[in-house]
Design a protein around this motif. Structure first.
Motif, PDB file in Angstrom:
ATOM      1  N   MET A   1       0.830  -1.203   0.000  1.00  0.00           N
ATOM      2  CA  MET A   1       0.000   0.000   0.000  1.00  0.00           C
ATOM      3  C   MET A   1       0.866   1.255   0.000  1.00  0.00           C
TER       4      MET A   1
ATOM      5  N   SER B   1      -0.723   4.577   0.800  1.00  0.00           N
ATOM      6  CA  SER B   1      -1.326   5.604   1.653  1.00  0.00           C
ATOM      7  C   SER B   1      -0.691   5.594   3.045  1.00  0.00           C
TER       8      SER B   1
ATOM      9  N   LYS C   1      -8.512  -1.969   2.264  1.00  0.00           N
ATOM     10  CA  LYS C   1      -8.520  -1.676   0.828  1.00  0.00           C
ATOM     11  C   LYS C   1      -9.409  -0.487   0.520  1.00  0.00           C
ATOM     12  N   LYS C   2     -10.543  -0.444   1.163  1.00  0.00           N
ATOM     13  CA  LYS C   2     -11.478   0.658   0.964  1.00  0.00           C
ATOM     14  C   LYS C   2     -10.864   1.996   1.398  1.00  0.00           C
TER      15      LYS C   2
ATOM     16  N   GLU D   1      -7.724   2.659   1.581  1.00  0.00           N
ATOM     17  CA  GLU D   1      -6.642   2.962   0.643  1.00  0.00           C
ATOM     18  C   GLU D   1      -7.191   3.666  -0.589  1.00  0.00           C
ATOM     19  N   GLN D   2      -8.287   3.168  -1.125  1.00  0.00           N
ATOM     20  CA  GLN D   2      -8.894   3.780  -2.304  1.00  0.00           C
ATOM     21  C   GLN D   2      -9.426   5.177  -2.005  1.00  0.00           C
ATOM     22  N   GLU D   3     -10.033   5.344  -0.842  1.00  0.00           N
ATOM     23  CA  GLU D   3     -10.600   6.640  -0.472  1.00  0.00           C
ATOM     24  C   GLU D   3      -9.535   7.705  -0.269  1.00  0.00           C
TER      25      GLU D   3
ATOM     26  N   LYS E   1      -6.819   8.075  -2.032  1.00  0.00           N
ATOM     27  CA  LYS E   1      -6.157   8.435  -3.286  1.00  0.00           C
ATOM     28  C   LYS E   1      -6.780   9.693  -3.903  1.00  0.00           C
TER      29      LYS E   1
END
Length: 358
Positions: free
Chosen positions: A292, A294, A351-352, A354-356, A358
């Protein structure tokens, strides 16, 4: 705030090296370079872990030729590690190596070194001049003695002598490494070298050992040097999967607040209240967050009694219980989950997040 020692800039493929650029984490493959698929697969794992530069051994002509196909399938700069045969250095550069690592004194004389330097200039390839305690010239050993914490002159003079040989033939895109298996010799040698030249320095403790011994020795030596602003690239040398080297390298940089990549992992040392396999849980989370980017703070705690409170600064954390665990955010319980599903739910939420971010 650490003040970097001022060094020249060189360009290694897409990575700038020197005090104007961030400290780079390097590793080396342990595959047979001639096995292109296996080598590429390992480099992809290193890339996922954040490795900035990778080095490969070039044992023969086939290894040099393989570099072209490897280069076409990876993203990070590739350095060819050469010993004794100057033709392999030239062949590696012709195959697209972004850099070469050589000991100029073991290539068979100045005429052969001159041909290597000529190829480096024409291919715009920087040279890492690498010297270690076992490769010092006999006359320097006779004059100064074997390198020790109290006297590293032989190591320093060997490095500078070999750098001068490369400079003699018109090449100044140089990085220097001087390595010892002794921690104090490594520290004092690099301190002295940093005063004698402004070329970028590559740090490392050679033959450092396995995961525990290698991590401790490398972290002590490199941590001290980096905290003093010395070092532009480094490798944590471990008798392990090279991905472990990168993991340790980034944690070292994070601890000194030099560079942060990916989440910071907090985990408790366990105690008698622990009712979950915390070791396996922490290891699984650590491997996952290594890929990851973030800068989240992630906690893995052994019990629900103290977990959320002790790790209340964590963006997200998990704490084990007796059959049931909890997932918490900023010290507040977010969800209770059965132990069998705890890791899957936790990873999904990670994972969620991490996506948020970005």
């Amino acid at each position: 705030m650490i003040e970097r020692r001022k060094t020249r800039q060189i360009q290694l493929g897409s990575v700038g090296i020197g005090s104007q650029h961030q400290v780079s984490v390097q590793s080396m493959t342990n595959t047979d370079t001639r096995n292109i698929d296996e080598t590429v697969a390992q480099i992809h794992r290193l890339e996922a872990a954040g490795c900035d530069i990778v080095r490969v051994a070039v044992p023969d002509r086939d290894g040099a030729v393989a570099i072209r196909q490897i280069k076409d399938r990876i993203k990070i700069p590739l350095i060819a590690d050469i010993h004794f045969d100057y033709r392999l250095a030239i062949g590696s550069m012709e195959s697209g190596a972004d850099g070469i690592r050589i000991n100029p004194g073991n290539l068979g004389g100045e005429e052969k070194l001159a041909r290597v330097v000529e190829a480096a200039i024409s291919n715009r390839v920087p040279i890492r001049v690498g010297v270690n305690s076992g490769s010092i010239e006999k006359d320097l050993l006779k004059q100064y003695g074997y390198p020790s914490p109290e006297n590293s002159r032989a190591l320093i003079e060997s490095a500078l002598r070999n750098v001068q040989l490369v400079e003699k033939y018109g090449h100044h895109e140089i990085k220097i490494s001087i390595k010892s298996a002794d921690v104090l010799t490594t520290i004092n040698s690099y301190r002295a070298l940093s005063q004698a030249t402004d070329y970028p320095l590559h740090l490392g403790v050679t033959e450092a050992g396995g995961l525990i011994a290698g991590t401790v020795k490398s972290s002590v030596a490199l941590g001290i040097l980096l905290s003093e602003g010395i070092g532009d690239t480094f490798r944590i040398s471990l008798t392990r999967d090279p991905v472990e080297e990168v993991r340790v390298g980034f944690e070292l940089l994070r601890s000194l607040k030099i560079r942060e990549r990916g989440p910071e992992l907090i985990s408790c040392p366990t105690c008698g209240r622990t009712r979950i396999d915390l070791f396996a849980l922490a290891e699984e989370v650590e491997k996952f967050v290594q890929t990851m980017e973030s800068p989240l703070k992630v906690a893995v705690m052994g019990c629900v009694v103290n977990g959320p409170g002790e790790a209340k600064q964590a963006d997200i954390g998990v704490a084990g219980g007796n059959g049931v665990g909890i997932i918490f955010k900023k010290g507040e319980i977010w969800k209770k989950v059965h132990e069998d599903e705890l890791m899957a739910v936790f990873m999904t939420e990670l994972k969620k997040m991490e996506q948020e971010s970005k």
